[in-house]
Design a protein around this motif. Sequence first.
Motif, short mmCIF file in Angstrom:
data_model
loop_
_atom_site.label_atom_id
_atom_site.label_comp_id
_atom_site.label_asym_id
_atom_site.label_seq_id
_atom_site.Cartn_x
_atom_site.Cartn_y
_atom_site.Cartn_z
N UNK A 1 -3.84 46.39 1.57
CA UNK A 1 -3.36 46.48 2.95
C UNK A 1 -2.32 45.41 3.26
N UNK A 2 -2.64 44.16 2.96
CA UNK A 2 -1.73 43.07 3.29
C UNK A 2 -0.45 43.15 2.46
N UNK A 3 -0.58 43.52 1.20
CA UNK A 3 0.61 43.68 0.35
C UNK A 3 1.51 44.78 0.89
N UNK A 4 0.90 45.87 1.37
CA UNK A 4 1.69 46.94 1.98
C UNK A 4 2.51 46.40 3.14
N UNK A 5 1.87 45.66 4.03
CA UNK A 5 2.59 45.10 5.18
C UNK A 5 3.71 44.16 4.73
N UNK A 6 3.43 43.37 3.70
CA UNK A 6 4.42 42.40 3.23
C UNK A 6 5.64 43.07 2.62
N UNK A 7 5.44 44.15 1.85
CA UNK A 7 6.60 44.81 1.24
C UNK A 7 7.40 45.57 2.29
N UNK A 8 6.73 46.12 3.30
CA UNK A 8 7.46 46.80 4.38
C UNK A 8 8.32 45.80 5.14
N UNK A 9 7.79 44.60 5.36
CA UNK A 9 8.52 43.58 6.11
C UNK A 9 9.56 42.86 5.25
N UNK A 10 9.61 43.17 3.97
CA UNK A 10 10.56 42.49 3.10
C UNK A 10 10.15 41.08 2.75
N UNK A 11 8.88 40.76 2.94
CA UNK A 11 8.37 39.43 2.60
C UNK A 11 7.94 39.35 1.14
N UNK A 12 7.71 40.51 0.54
CA UNK A 12 7.31 40.62 -0.86
C UNK A 12 8.25 41.58 -1.57
N UNK A 13 8.59 41.29 -2.81
CA UNK A 13 9.37 42.21 -3.64
C UNK A 13 8.45 43.29 -4.20
N UNK A 14 8.98 44.49 -4.36
CA UNK A 14 8.21 45.52 -5.05
C UNK A 14 8.48 45.42 -6.55
N UNK A 15 7.53 45.87 -7.34
CA UNK A 15 7.71 45.91 -8.79
C UNK A 15 8.36 47.22 -9.22
N UNK A 16 8.16 48.26 -8.41
CA UNK A 16 8.75 49.57 -8.69
C UNK A 16 8.76 50.36 -7.40
N UNK A 17 9.67 51.33 -7.30
CA UNK A 17 9.70 52.21 -6.15
C UNK A 17 10.79 51.85 -5.16
N UNK A 18 10.84 52.61 -4.06
CA UNK A 18 11.88 52.46 -3.04
C UNK A 18 11.25 52.38 -1.66
N UNK A 19 11.88 51.62 -0.77
CA UNK A 19 11.48 51.52 0.63
C UNK A 19 12.72 51.67 1.50
N UNK A 20 12.63 52.53 2.51
CA UNK A 20 13.70 52.64 3.51
C UNK A 20 13.14 52.23 4.86
N UNK A 21 13.83 51.31 5.51
CA UNK A 21 13.50 50.90 6.87
C UNK A 21 14.53 51.56 7.77
N UNK A 22 14.11 52.60 8.49
CA UNK A 22 15.10 53.45 9.15
C UNK A 22 15.90 54.14 8.06
N UNK A 23 17.21 53.95 8.10
CA UNK A 23 18.07 54.56 7.09
C UNK A 23 18.57 53.54 6.07
#
Length: 250
Positions: free
Chosen positions: A50-72
């Motif tokens: 849960x906390x890691x999810x919040x951190x990667x969405x906020x850009x506080x943590x790097x992802x190891x794989x995959x993509x995230x879009x905040x808006x566009x």
Amino acid sequence: MPDSTPAVVLRNVSRTYGDPANPIHALRDVSVELRRREFTAIMGPSGSGKSTLMNVIAGLDEVSAGEIWLGETPLVGLDDTARTLLRRRHIGFVFQSFNLVPTLTAEENIRLPFVLAGRKPDATERSWITHLVRSLGLSERLDHRPSELSGGQQQRVAIVRALANRPTLILADEPTGALDTRTSREVLHLLSVAAREYGQGIAMVTHDPVAASYADRVLVFADGRVAGEYRDLTPQQISDVTIDLQGVYA
């Protein structure tokens, strides 16, 4: 009903920590959309992601794989400065501990995001803040410091601060954890209104099935994965589901 526009999109996101020979998988191939006008509760045991999810969405943590879009805007690959600017514009935060600056008044705390962004709110934003302050019953409290406010009033100030610049998404981390039952209900109602009437996307981490029942949907995490997605459940049903899924992934 939720807006069809995603606030945040995660596609096949993984986050791994530690020794490559013995990695810790905090997130495992997670694909999730958080939409505007939708209030999502995120549940799961400690260590479920849960906390890691919040951190990667906020850009506080790097992802190891995959993509995230905040808006566009794609988040993965941005440098620290770009992520900070994106976070300031598109994400509002509400915390269990309120995180108000004790030496600032309620009004100064509300305007803090604009100060950090190096600008003053324009006329439209000032009108919006005035509307929020009146709606949440804070008009007579703006010159009070946090120590002069009740817990519920402090959390209302934090919610106005989070909504002030109309972010794409609000991340709420156990926002009722320090509040009594009645005040918790008021805060959860406010978050529901923010999603439904103000068009916010809201993601709330909680361990409380009663709090989760206020959300439009519940995502249950276990072992770094989305283990289930549910709508229209009672607190007891939510509790039963989380216990069952914890047993499956134990």
